[in-house]
Scaffold this motif. Structure first.
Motif, PDB file in Angstrom:
ATOM      1  N   VAL A   1       0.842  -1.191   0.000  1.00 40.12           N
ATOM      2  CA  VAL A   1       0.000   0.000   0.000  1.00 40.12           C
ATOM      3  C   VAL A   1       0.883   1.248   0.000  1.00 40.12           C
ATOM      4  CG1 VAL A   1      -1.642   1.348   1.376  1.00 40.12           C
ATOM      5  CG2 VAL A   1      -1.974  -1.114   1.077  1.00 40.12           C
ATOM      6  N   GLY A   2       0.570   2.171  -0.907  1.00 44.67           N
ATOM      7  CA  GLY A   2       1.378   3.375  -1.083  1.00 44.67           C
ATOM      8  C   GLY A   2       2.310   3.281  -2.271  1.00 44.67           C
ATOM      9  N   ALA A   3       2.414   2.083  -2.868  1.00 38.65           N
ATOM     10  CA  ALA A   3       3.328   1.874  -3.994  1.00 38.65           C
ATOM     11  C   ALA A   3       2.591   1.263  -5.175  1.00 38.65           C
ATOM     12  CB  ALA A   3       4.476   0.956  -3.579  1.00 38.65           C
ATOM     13  N   GLY A   4       3.193   1.387  -6.344  1.00 35.96           N
ATOM     14  CA  GLY A   4       2.681   0.727  -7.538  1.00 35.96           C
ATOM     15  C   GLY A   4       1.229   1.062  -7.804  1.00 35.96           C
ATOM     16  N   ALA A   5       0.455   0.019  -8.127  1.00 36.33           N
ATOM     17  CA  ALA A   5      -0.966   0.191  -8.437  1.00 36.33           C
ATOM     18  C   ALA A   5      -1.852  -0.236  -7.270  1.00 36.33           C
ATOM     19  CB  ALA A   5      -1.322  -0.603  -9.689  1.00 36.33           C
ATOM     20  N   ALA A   6      -1.270  -0.266  -6.047  1.00 39.42           N
ATOM     21  CA  ALA A   6      -2.092  -0.522  -4.858  1.00 39.42           C
ATOM     22  C   ALA A   6      -3.098   0.615  -4.713  1.00 39.42           C
ATOM     23  CB  ALA A   6      -1.211  -0.620  -3.612  1.00 39.42           C
ATOM     24  N   ASP A   7      -4.187   0.337  -4.029  1.00 37.71           N
ATOM     25  CA  ASP A   7      -5.244   1.332  -3.854  1.00 37.71           C
ATOM     26  C   ASP A   7      -4.737   2.493  -3.000  1.00 37.71           C
ATOM     27  OD1 ASP A   7      -7.553   2.776  -3.522  1.00 37.71           O
ATOM     28  OD2 ASP A   7      -8.665   1.202  -2.474  1.00 37.71           O
ATOM     29  N   ILE A   8      -4.591   3.660  -3.619  1.00 39.33           N
ATOM     30  CA  ILE A   8      -4.048   4.828  -2.924  1.00 39.33           C
ATOM     31  C   ILE A   8      -4.941   5.237  -1.759  1.00 39.33           C
ATOM     32  CG2 ILE A   8      -5.182   6.567  -4.366  1.00 39.33           C
ATOM     33  CD1 ILE A   8      -1.562   6.710  -3.071  1.00 39.33           C
ATOM     34  N   ASN A   9      -6.229   4.947  -1.877  1.00 41.67           N
ATOM     35  CA  ASN A   9      -7.157   5.319  -0.807  1.00 41.67           C
ATOM     36  C   ASN A   9      -6.982   4.465   0.443  1.00 41.67           C
ATOM     37  OD1 ASN A   9      -8.524   7.373  -2.318  1.00 41.67           O
ATOM     38  ND2 ASN A   9      -9.537   5.749  -3.478  1.00 41.67           N
ATOM     39  N   ALA A  10      -6.275   3.354   0.311  1.00 42.36           N
ATOM     40  CA  ALA A  10      -6.042   2.484   1.469  1.00 42.36           C
ATOM     41  C   ALA A  10      -4.891   2.994   2.336  1.00 42.36           C
ATOM     42  CB  ALA A  10      -5.731   1.061   1.003  1.00 42.36           C
ATOM     43  N   TYR A  11      -4.096   3.934   1.775  1.00 38.99           N
ATOM     44  CA  TYR A  11      -2.921   4.414   2.516  1.00 38.99           C
ATOM     45  C   TYR A  11      -3.297   5.489   3.530  1.00 38.99           C
ATOM     46  CZ  TYR A  11       1.483   6.410   3.871  1.00 38.99           C
ATOM     47  OH  TYR A  11       2.538   6.861   4.631  1.00 38.99           O
TER      48      TYR A  11
END
Length: 267
Positions: free
Chosen positions: A56-66
């Motif tokens: 989370v916070g990197a790549g194509a992880a969901d930015i809203n989860a960070y």
């Protein structure tokens, strides 16, 4: 079956031989994403199920989860890994982890060892800060200077850090590739994550680990001195330290064939 929520949160990919009895999880380090394993994973696709994900916070992880509050400890990232392993009902998976994901994997394996059978840790460090007799490679002043540079001119920091961390000056395109993924991280997230990584201390987790562990270390790594690799080897029972004929912090990118051979021999 992995839930849509977890799949989206960590951009989970499942590849390779889906019917294989054994699974390999590839976990990336700071500044990269799961594509960092592209050259390595190909060697294992025929015989293993391959699981890749983005922290989370990197790549194509969901930015809203960070959230900088939630992700202020490596334990949260370890919980994400365990969520993936649990939802996929993994038993005895092999984890191949780079840099910070190495310690994330150690924490996860200590918490729920049934999911894992072996660990391969590439460029791992349990603590980056020097501490008494322990040589981590960095002073607090050095880290504060890095934070300041990241804050005042993130993109200039990216250009310098990517080249030095990658090493291999005869292959400048590798450093440029790393710079590209670094630039794609939101600067405020990059700074928060870097602080969590460089000020973490996971040394107390090492004696608890009870899985066969391969430590892969290059001859020259700006982020992880050789003393750190030796420390890991001394404090993780059932560990084997292998010094790779490679340089830089990203041997899986700069010398994938060498890393592949080491992993194959170990697993």
């Amino acid at each position: 079956m992995i839930s849509a929520t977890t799949r989206k949160k960590n951009n989970v990919s499942i590849e390779g031989n889906l019917d294989a009895p054994q699974t390999i999880i590839f976990a990336h380090g700071f500044g990269t994403d799961q594509t960092a394993w592209d050259a390595v994973k190909e060697a294992f696709k025929a015989d293993y199920r391959i699981v890749l994900y983005d922290n989370v916070g990197a790549g194509a992880a969901d930015i809203n989860a960070y959230s900088p509050i939630k992700y202020n400890t490596l334990q949260t990232y370890a919980n994400d890994l365990l969520d993936i392993a649990s939802e996929l009902d993994l038993k005895g998976a092999i984890v191949v982890a780079h840099s910070v994901s190495s310690m994330i994997s150690v924490i996860a394996a200590n918490k729920s060892p049934e999911h894992f059978s072996k660990l391969v840790l590439v460029g791992a460090s349990p603590r980056y800060l020097n501490d008494g007799q322990y040589v981590g490679g960095f002073t607090q002043d050095a880290l504060d200077g890095m934070y300041e540079t990241m804050t005042t001119n993130y993109y200039a920091w990216v250009s310098g850090f990517s080249a030095v961390a990658m090493g291999n000056p005869d292959k400048p395109e590798l450093g440029e590739e790393f710079a590209k993924t670094l630039r794609e991280i939101r600067p405020d997230i990059a700074l928060a994550v870097v602080k969590v990584i460089f000020e973490s201390d996971v040394r107390n987790q090492l004696p608890v680990l009870n899985l066969p562990t391969l430590l892969l270390q290059t001859k020259e790594d700006i982020a992880v001195p050789g003393q750190v690799a030796a420390y890991l080897n001394d404090h993780i029972k059932n560990s084997v330290l292998q010094i790779l004929d490679a340089e830089g912090h990203f041997p899986h990118i700069s010398a994938p064939d060498t890393v592949i051979k080491s992993i194959q021999s170990f697993i």
